[in-house]
Design a protein around this motif. Structure first.
Motif, mmCIF file in Angstrom:
data_model
loop_
_atom_site.group_PDB
_atom_site.id
_atom_site.type_symbol
_atom_site.label_atom_id
_atom_site.label_comp_id
_atom_site.label_asym_id
_atom_site.label_seq_id
_atom_site.Cartn_x
_atom_site.Cartn_y
_atom_site.Cartn_z
ATOM 1 N N GLY A 21 -0.587 8.444 24.518
ATOM 2 C CA GLY A 21 -0.748 8.191 23.054
ATOM 3 C C GLY A 21 -1.146 9.486 22.356
ATOM 4 N N SER A 28 4.115 14.541 17.596
ATOM 5 C CA SER A 28 5.437 13.724 16.951
ATOM 6 C C SER A 28 6.067 14.395 15.912
ATOM 7 N N TYR A 123 5.649 2.036 21.071
ATOM 8 C CA TYR A 123 4.775 2.996 21.625
ATOM 9 C C TYR A 123 3.912 2.445 22.765
ATOM 10 N N PRO A 328 4.383 6.415 12.619
ATOM 11 C CA PRO A 328 4.186 6.180 13.994
ATOM 12 C C PRO A 328 3.017 7.215 14.522
ATOM 13 N N LYS A 332 -0.092 5.557 16.930
ATOM 14 C CA LYS A 332 -0.078 5.876 18.318
ATOM 15 C C LYS A 332 -1.788 6.254 18.175
#
Length: 454
Positions: A21, A28, A123, A328, A332
């Motif tokens: 993560g 990302s 996720y 997102p 995470k």
């Protein structure tokens, strides 16, 4: 409704996922560059203990520092307090809701229905250790389609706390506590017969706590508070189980005189009775025992813990959900924090060793109990090294745990508990209470409350 929660412990190695993560947070392309300079993601979280709880707050702040050192791309903005249903919607609308927020098990269903929490399913699909989390606890955070909106971090189930010395004096075996309500009733009679102001059994009936405990009674007798037919919820307590539960309470109160003359009790009242050494039994979770020991200067050896009489019990717990406006990258980062702090069995020995320095922190209570498999074994081994409570006293609770089905609280639980409080109070304060009429009237009120549940 949860009782006072003990220190959350837990398990199964989401550690591998933490690393995954964190890497995702830094790389990302979906929003991470906008989170902060150099790809650093800052997330706000609640659960920071108040300054008055000096040790707990210091431990939390130390955890933040350690986590940030190990995760240089994540910064934690910790806030005091927990989720308050009364202010939640306003905080969300005003942009003041934390990115990662604490909830009780009664909260997720409504938040998911109203789309007030983020879907975290994309996720966590690559987190193999999620298989170790007990499925029934993950179910609390899932919608009907199986999408996941949060993670559990603590749980409890109701059992029977009892005074071992009074059991012995009454000719009862403290290692073999009651497993049925008939046995509870008989034990209460023998304990009350000791005299000297001793009460055999006590129960709550005030401030929604009566409805909470009556729900436990219903589950233990094979009944339910509410059931769902398609998309419609209906009250289910006007049943054989509901009548039987109230008849037991009525007979123990008025026929056996084993519940004392003082009623309309709540948690502090009953804990005080147990702390005085004058109460035989009451329904509670394992975390009640350290509360009694600390507040009333008792010893752990004095108390036992049995599973809920009958075949079922009410369970609850807590966890964390995610702001529906989270990017997102924030989701995470939030998962990395929750996993590292609350769901990390590999840290359990470190945490337990640190806790063992203080005599005030019990090590070895049977709950929280979040995991199966390797995670559960890791925690058990860590606790075995530092256990400081008489685990044999809780063995009756552990031994029957597989035979007693744990059911979570119904939707709109607190409103339903208010209705059921009135039923409980009437039976315990009016010898001539009409149980059938009480259940019928309460059923109408409960169905009005449940009509709003989708």
């Amino acid at each position: 409704m949860d009782s006072n929660r003990t220190r959350r412990v837990s398990a199964a190695a989401l550690a591998a996922a933490v690393a995954l993560g964190v890497t995702a947070c830094g790389s990302s392309s979906s929003g991470s560059s906008a989170e902060g300079a150099g790809g650093v993601v800052t997330i706000s979280v609640n659960g920071l203990p108040p300054a008055t709880q000096t040790v707990d707050r210091r431990n939390f702040e130390d955890d933040v520092k350690t986590f940030e050192a190990a995760h240089p791309n994540i910064k934690i903005d910790a806030h005091e307090g927990l989720m308050d249903p009364k202010t939640f919607a306003a905080k969300l609308a005003g942009g003041q809701l934390e990115d990662v927020f604490y909830v009780y098990f009664t909260d997720p269903a409504g938040l998911i229905q109203r789309r007030q929490a983020a879907d975290i399913s994309p996720y966590v699909k690559d987190v193999p250790a999620l298989a170790d989390v007990k499925p029934e606890l993950l179910d609390v955070f899932e919608d009907k389609g199986g999408k996941l909106y949060g993670l559990p971090t603590g749980n409890y189930s109701m059992g029977l706390v009892y005074n071992r010395a009074l059991f012995t004096k009454a000719g009862l075996d403290p290692d073999k506590p009651p497993t049925t309500w008939d046995e509870v009733r008989t034990a209460a009679q023998k304990i009350t017969a000791l005299g000297d102001g001793v009460t055999g059994y006590a129960d709550f009936s005030k401030n929604n706590q009566g409805g909470w405990h009556l729900s436990s009674w219903l589950y233990s007798l094979g009944g339910d508070v509410a059931t769902q037919d398609g998309s419609t919820w209906k009250a289910a307590f006007n049943s054989e189980a509901g009548h039987k539960a109230l008849q037991y309470l009525h007979d123990m109160r008025w026929t056996d005189n084993t519940m004392g003359s003082r009623q309309l009790l709540e948690i502090p009242d009953v804990q005080k009775m147990m702390g005085s050494g004058k109460l035989g039994m009451y329904l509670a979770g394992p975390d009640n025992i350290p509360t009694i020991v600390k507040q009333f200067e008792r010893k752990y050896d004095e108390f036992g813990l049995a599973a809920m009489p009958g075949t079922g019990t009410l369970g609850g717990g807590d966890g964390f959900m995610f702001n529906p406006k989270d990017t997102p990258a924030k989701i995470k980062a939030g998962l990395a924090w929750v996993q590292w702090k609350y769901l990390n069995p590999d840290r359990e020995e470190e945490i337990t060793k640190k806790s063992a320095v203080s005599d005030d922190i019990p090590i070895g209570l049977p709950q929280p109990d979040l995991f199966n498999g390797k995670g559960a074994e890791t925690i058990k081994a860590a606790h075995a090294k530092y256990v400081n409570v008489p685990q044999k006293n809780y063995q009756p609770f552990v031994d029957r745990s597989a035979d007693v089905k744990v059911k979570v609280e119904p939707p709109n639980a607190q409103q339903l508990y208010t209705v059921l409080d009135g039923v409980m109070q009437a039976v315990l304060t009016n010898k001539d209470a009409n149980i059938d009429q009480l259940l019928a009237d309460a059923e109408k009120k409960a169905n009005t409350i449940l009509a709003s549940v989708k």
